[in-house]
Scaffold this active site. Structure first.
Site, short mmCIF file in Angstrom:
data_model
loop_
_atom_site.label_atom_id
_atom_site.label_comp_id
_atom_site.label_asym_id
_atom_site.label_seq_id
_atom_site.Cartn_x
_atom_site.Cartn_y
_atom_site.Cartn_z
N HIS A 83 0.81 -1.05 -0.03
CA HIS A 83 0.01 0.11 -0.08
C HIS A 83 0.79 1.43 -0.12
O HIS A 83 0.28 2.23 0.02
CB HIS A 83 -0.97 0.18 1.18
CG HIS A 83 -1.99 -1.02 1.14
ND1 HIS A 83 -3.22 -1.03 0.80
CD2 HIS A 83 -1.90 -2.49 1.85
CE1 HIS A 83 -3.78 -2.14 1.11
NE2 HIS A 83 -3.19 -3.04 1.56
N LYS A 141 -9.24 13.34 5.12
CA LYS A 141 -8.23 12.40 4.97
C LYS A 141 -7.57 12.50 6.06
O LYS A 141 -7.33 13.40 6.60
CB LYS A 141 -7.88 12.02 3.72
CG LYS A 141 -7.13 13.34 3.08
CD LYS A 141 -6.41 13.51 1.70
CE LYS A 141 -7.68 13.23 0.71
NZ LYS A 141 -7.53 12.08 -0.17
N ARG A 142 -6.51 11.38 6.36
CA ARG A 142 -5.46 11.66 7.32
C ARG A 142 -4.59 12.93 6.84
O ARG A 142 -4.58 13.14 5.51
CB ARG A 142 -4.68 10.27 7.36
CG ARG A 142 -5.30 9.24 8.24
CD ARG A 142 -5.52 9.57 9.37
NE ARG A 142 -4.45 9.76 10.43
CZ ARG A 142 -4.03 8.75 11.19
NH1 ARG A 142 -4.63 7.68 11.16
NH2 ARG A 142 -2.78 8.90 11.73
N LYS A 178 -0.06 14.45 0.81
CA LYS A 178 -1.65 14.75 0.65
C LYS A 178 -2.02 16.14 0.47
O LYS A 178 -3.01 16.44 -0.33
CB LYS A 178 -2.57 14.15 1.68
CG LYS A 178 -2.36 12.56 1.95
CD LYS A 178 -3.46 11.98 3.16
CE LYS A 178 -3.22 10.55 3.30
NZ LYS A 178 -3.81 9.56 2.16
N THR A 190 -9.03 6.04 -1.78
CA THR A 190 -10.31 5.33 -2.02
C THR A 190 -11.29 6.59 -1.54
O THR A 190 -12.50 6.28 -2.04
CB THR A 190 -10.61 4.13 -0.95
OG1 THR A 190 -10.17 4.53 0.19
CG2 THR A 190 -9.74 2.86 -1.29
N LYS A 223 -15.33 7.45 -3.51
CA LYS A 223 -16.62 7.62 -2.59
C LYS A 223 -17.31 8.65 -3.09
O LYS A 223 -18.53 9.06 -3.25
CB LYS A 223 -16.56 7.67 -1.16
CG LYS A 223 -15.89 6.24 -0.76
CD LYS A 223 -15.29 6.28 1.03
CE LYS A 223 -14.57 4.95 1.17
NZ LYS A 223 -13.79 5.05 2.27
C1 26Q Z 1 3.38 0.41 10.33
C2 26Q Z 1 4.12 0.17 11.28
C3 26Q Z 1 4.22 0.75 12.61
C4 26Q Z 1 3.34 1.53 12.78
C5 26Q Z 1 2.40 1.67 11.85
C6 26Q Z 1 2.23 1.25 10.57
C7 26Q Z 1 1.49 1.81 9.44
C8 26Q Z 1 0.13 1.68 9.82
C9 26Q Z 1 -0.99 2.06 8.78
C10 26Q Z 1 1.74 1.73 8.33
C11 26Q Z 1 0.94 2.40 7.18
C12 26Q Z 1 -0.73 2.14 7.67
C13 26Q Z 1 -1.56 2.52 6.51
C14 26Q Z 1 -1.35 2.90 5.45
C15 26Q Z 1 -2.45 3.24 4.54
O1 26Q Z 1 -3.53 3.40 4.93
N1 26Q Z 1 -2.17 3.31 3.05
C16 26Q Z 1 -3.24 3.70 2.21
O2 26Q Z 1 -3.95 2.44 1.92
C17 26Q Z 1 -5.06 2.82 1.12
C18 26Q Z 1 -5.86 1.46 0.62
O3 26Q Z 1 -4.74 0.69 -0.32
C19 26Q Z 1 -4.58 3.56 -0.33
O4 26Q Z 1 -5.99 3.95 -1.00
C20 26Q Z 1 -3.97 4.60 0.11
O5 26Q Z 1 -3.45 5.44 -1.00
C21 26Q Z 1 -2.81 4.42 1.05
O6 26Q Z 1 -2.02 5.50 1.62
#
Ligand code: 26Q
Length: 809
Positions: free
Chosen positions: A359, A549-550, A555, A657, A661
């Site tokens: 991702h 969004k976050r 972004k 995503t 929406k």
């Molecule tokens: C990893 C290690 C330690 C702590 C946190 C994490 C961590 C947690 C969550 C790393 C990444 C995430 C989340 C990533 C994320 O939400 N990515 C998004 O995924 C969506 C679904 O595929 C995409 O549409 C987005 O573009 C992408 O940013």
């Protein structure tokens, strides 16, 4: 709502269902109708509905068992589910029945729905994707289990204090969770630390500590109740809850140490969605839930089939990013150490069973763990990873890789302090590695995975993300759903791609008016909510321009804010012009340790305060930062949006995503050629989307050429004025230096290309204004957006996974 229809699950007749709720209220909640509070009715409603779902659940499980088919296992650290009541009711076709039953007691379903806490067991896109996938898996009648962690505290609640983000714990379980079932019989011991000792031909791992993982199941109902699948979340408990001898000897805290250790594993979701924290507890969480899931999968398989060797025919394990990557080593360990398979045979079985979704391309977000930490916590897994690595590197050498390529392929990063690379582990242990949008998948091949891709050229494939049209159209926008139904019939409810029929009606002025009426009433509802919760009055006839969004630098909420300041400046300098009234809506959480993201939130609030209280803009511009953005707020805001901001630096957003929406709800997109925006543009057509800015290739080229933002800034008067206004404290008179650093970053290097894309962005915004001035054209574009984004249904995405990766359709 009128979208309910027949279901395989047998709904009780209304009066029966009503009686059932009352019975549940009395016998399970322990209240009679006169004493019951709203919350008691809420609990009784869900329990009664759950009773309707359970028979379908048993039936689905039995059907899968009897068919002896393959099951899909979706392993994810995050499931951002949101509320379940409306979803479950709508999917089994009982919304009207519930409405009637509650009305008989003078209760309003909408009010009951509002009582349900958001299950926020995820950060953002990745977690929400997992939730959409679970719903689509059930809808497509695919036997599937989601596996994750039952965090006691999910994503933090965001409060805005004086414009600053403050994080508060989210206590979604405080009043119990009527959806879940504890499965004490599905418990596993999970070990940590200790040592590996030789035993006979093989080795055994003697962990120094253990915790027990216990399954807690939630039913997931598909559209029309065809199938009910299971979301299995793990909770942790100590094997020995209290060391009585220690307690009796007066060591009261020491006696409970194991309880605390177990609790901490499932206590809280890490609130960072990039730049991994790298803390030991995170690795423990990852191993805890992965090991429990893999053990559960292997136990189910061996119980049913008797032979671990047939696992790939009966199980497809999908890893949602690298967070469950250790599954590769855990599955190998079980096959080799517990089932006595040869390493090579086990390795082939492992690869045929596992697949991995990536991702992110951001190098700093790629997960890796310091080798000494990994080895201390998981000594046997470390050995297995070494053994895998030597095989992989042997293959690489045979394929003629040079030293640099070998170094890039290795599961161990040797460039500094040695680290275990979770993405390389997942890549090598899987038969399929997919990206989440076409552009992202191509960039995977060219950048982070270039060398692995050369070695295994058939492994990388694309599965463009999707969203469930049940939650993100039918449930959140019943008004629009009704209008579409009247226009093209019911077919789109079962197949979102049938929305395409709306194309033929896109220029129908009457349909345009009906779509616009629904949009307006959704905007009125949102304006009411914002008035009530924030005290800000919005004009529902203004253009609602939304970025939710976050908060992340890539972004580029900051680009939007700079443009907002420039627009404010322009309106003040030229009040005589014919400005399009705009409402700029922002929402999103910042990782607690992400300094610049938190500053962006403060800036949005500082700008909002100044702009909203300036009589000289006369209601032409309003700025709102909506606190605590979450799934439920998204369901309110998206149906009310006219313009969707998808403005990431090209090449940095894997897919997005939210973009899907918004388009599905008839908003037009202003966006860069990034992630799935590229595919949205291809489908809705260039005339119905506002694309601006550098492409991913141009961004890479510019960085390579040594880009100097100062030149760009000097050439753009609007930009330099906006930047200096912010930098000099126009919006922060109480602390004029507040944004000096943030603005300095744009002058100094502008990594995210805010300056580089500014002129193109403002030009695109002025084309948005021009289109808005022509309501007939705007509405036709909105209809063409709705018509052409049915393809972004997660049903389509899941069908592709099922056919091409899991081989279950
Ligand atoms: C990893 C290690 C330690 C702590 C946190 C994490 C961590 C947690 C969550 C790393 C990444 C995430 C989340 C990533 C994320 O939400 N990515 C998004 O995924 C969506 C679904 O595929 C995409 O549409 C987005 O573009 C992408 O940013």
């Amino acid at each position: 709502m009128a979208t309910d229809s027949v279901s395989v699950l047998k709904p009780a007749v209304p009066s029966e269902f009503d009686q059932h709720i009352v019975k549940v209220l009395r016998h399970r909640v322990g209240k009679d109708e006169r004493a019951a509070k709203l919350h008691d009715w809420y609990t009784a409603s869900i329990l009664a509905l759950r009773d309707q779902i359970i028979d379908g659940w048993f039936e689905s499980t039995r059907r899968t068992h009897d068919a002896g088919g393959k099951r899909v296992y979706y392993l994810s650290m995050e499931f951002l589910i949101g509320r379940l009541l409306r979803d479950a009711l709508s999917n089994i076709g009982m919304t009207c029945e519930m409405e009637k039953a509650l009305a008989a007691h003078g209760l309003d379903l909408a009010a009951i729905e509002e009582m349900e806490p958001d299950a926020a067991l995820g950060n953002g896109g990745l977690g929400r994707l997992a939730a959409c996938f679970m719903e689509s898996l059930a809808t497509l009648d695919i036997p599937a289990y989601g596996y994750g962690i039952r965090y006691v505290n999910g994503m933090f609640r965001q409060r805005i204090d004086d414009g600053w983000q403050v994080e508060l714990p989210e206590t979604w379980l405080a009043h119990g969770n009527p959806w879940e079932f504890e499965r004490l019989e599905s418990s596993y011991r999970i070990g940590f630390g200790g040592e590996v000792v030789a035993e006979g031909d093989g080795v055994i791992w003697n962990p120094a500590e253990h915790v027990e993982a216990t399954a807690i199941d939630t039913p997931v109902v598909g559209w029309r109740g065809k199938r009910v699948n299971t979301l299995r979340l793990w909770t942790a408990s100590p094997l020995d809850p209290i060391k009585l001898d220690a307690f009796n000897a007066g060591d009261h805290f020491g006696a409970l140490a194991e309880q605390v250790r177990a609790d901490s594993l499932v206590r809280v979701l890490y609130p960072a969605d990039s730049s991994p924290a790298g803390q030991e507890l995170r690795l423990r969480q990852e191993y805890f839930f992965t090991a429990a899931s893999i053990q559960d999968i292997v136990r189910r398989h061996v119980q049913y089939d008797g032979d671990i060797r047939t696992l790939p025919e009966k199980a497809a394990i999908q890893l949602n990013d690298t967070h469950p990557s250790v599954a590769v080593a855990e599955l190998m360990r079980l096959m080799v150490d517990a089932h006595g398979l040869e390493f090579n045979e086990a390795w082939e079985i492992c690869k045929r069973t596992i697949s991995y979704t990536n991702h992110t391309l951001l190098p700093e977000a790629l997960e890796s763990w310091p080798l000494p930490l990994f080895e201390r916590l998981l000594p046997r897994h470390m050995q297995i990873i070494y053994a895998i690595n030597s095989r992989v590197l042997r293959e690489a050498r045979r394929a003629g890789c040079d030293d640099a390529q070998i170094a890039a392929i290795s599961l161990i990063d040797e460039s500094g302090e040695r680290r275990v690379r979770m993405a390389n582990l997942a890549f090598c242990g899987a038969h399929s590695v997919n990206g989440v949008a076409a552009l992202h998948t191509e960039l995977m091949k060219e950048t982070v995975f270039a060398d692995l891709h050369r070695l295994y050229p058939t492994r990388i494939n694309n599965k463009t993300n999707g969203v469930t049209p049940r939650r993100w159209l039918q449930q959140c926008n019943p008004g629009l759903t009704r209008v579409i139904r009247d226009a093209i019939g019911d077919g789109f409810l079962d197949d979102a791609e049938k929305l395409i029929d709306l194309n033929a009606l896109a220029d129908d002025v009457q349909l345009g008016e009906r779509v616009a009426e629904v949009k307006r009433s959704n905007k009125v509802a949102l304006a009411d909510y914002i008035k009530k919760t924030m005290g800000i009055r919005l004009d529902p006839d203004a253009l609602f321009d939304v970025q939710i969004k976050r908060i992340h630098e890539y972004k580029r909420q900051l680009l939007n804010l700079i443009e907002t300041v420039a627009l404010y400046d322009q309106i003040r300098s030229h009040p005589e012009r014919d400005w399009v009234p705009r409402v700029k809506i922002f929402g999103g959480k910042a990782a607690p340790s992400y300094h610049n993201a938190k500053l962006v939130i403060k800036l949005a609030n500082d700008i909002a305060r100044r702009v909203n209280s300036d009589p000289s803009v006369g209601g032409l511009l309003k700025v709102v930062f909506v606190p605590n953005y979450n799934v439920s707020l998204a369901e309110r805001i998206i149906p009310a949006a006219d313009l969707s901001e998808q403005i990431s630096t090209a090449g940095m957003e894997a897919s997005g995503t939210g973009n899907m929406k918004f388009a599905l709800n008839g908003a037009l997109t202003i966006g860069t050629l990034d992630g799935a925006n590229v595919e949205i543009k291809e489908r809705v057509g260039d005339d119905n989307i506002f694309i601006f800015g550098l492409t991913a290739d141009e961004v890479a080229q510019k960085r390579a050429d040594g880009y100097d933002p100062r030149e760009v800034i000097e050439e753009s008067r609007e930009l330099s004025q906006a930047l200096s206004a912010i930098a000099s404290g126009v919006f922060s008179p109480d602390d004029p230096e507040r944004y000096a650093g943030l603005m300095g970053g744009i002058h100094a290097g502008d990594w995210f290309m805010c300056a580089a894309d500014f002129d193109s962005y403002t030009a695109a915004q002025r084309s948005v204004d021009a289109r808005w001035e022509d309501p007939v054209r705007w509405r036709a574009s909105a209809i063409r957006n709705i018509a052409n984004v049915g393809w972004f249904s997660s049903d389509r995405t899941i069908a592709e996974y099922a056919r091409e990766i899991w081989k279950v359709l």
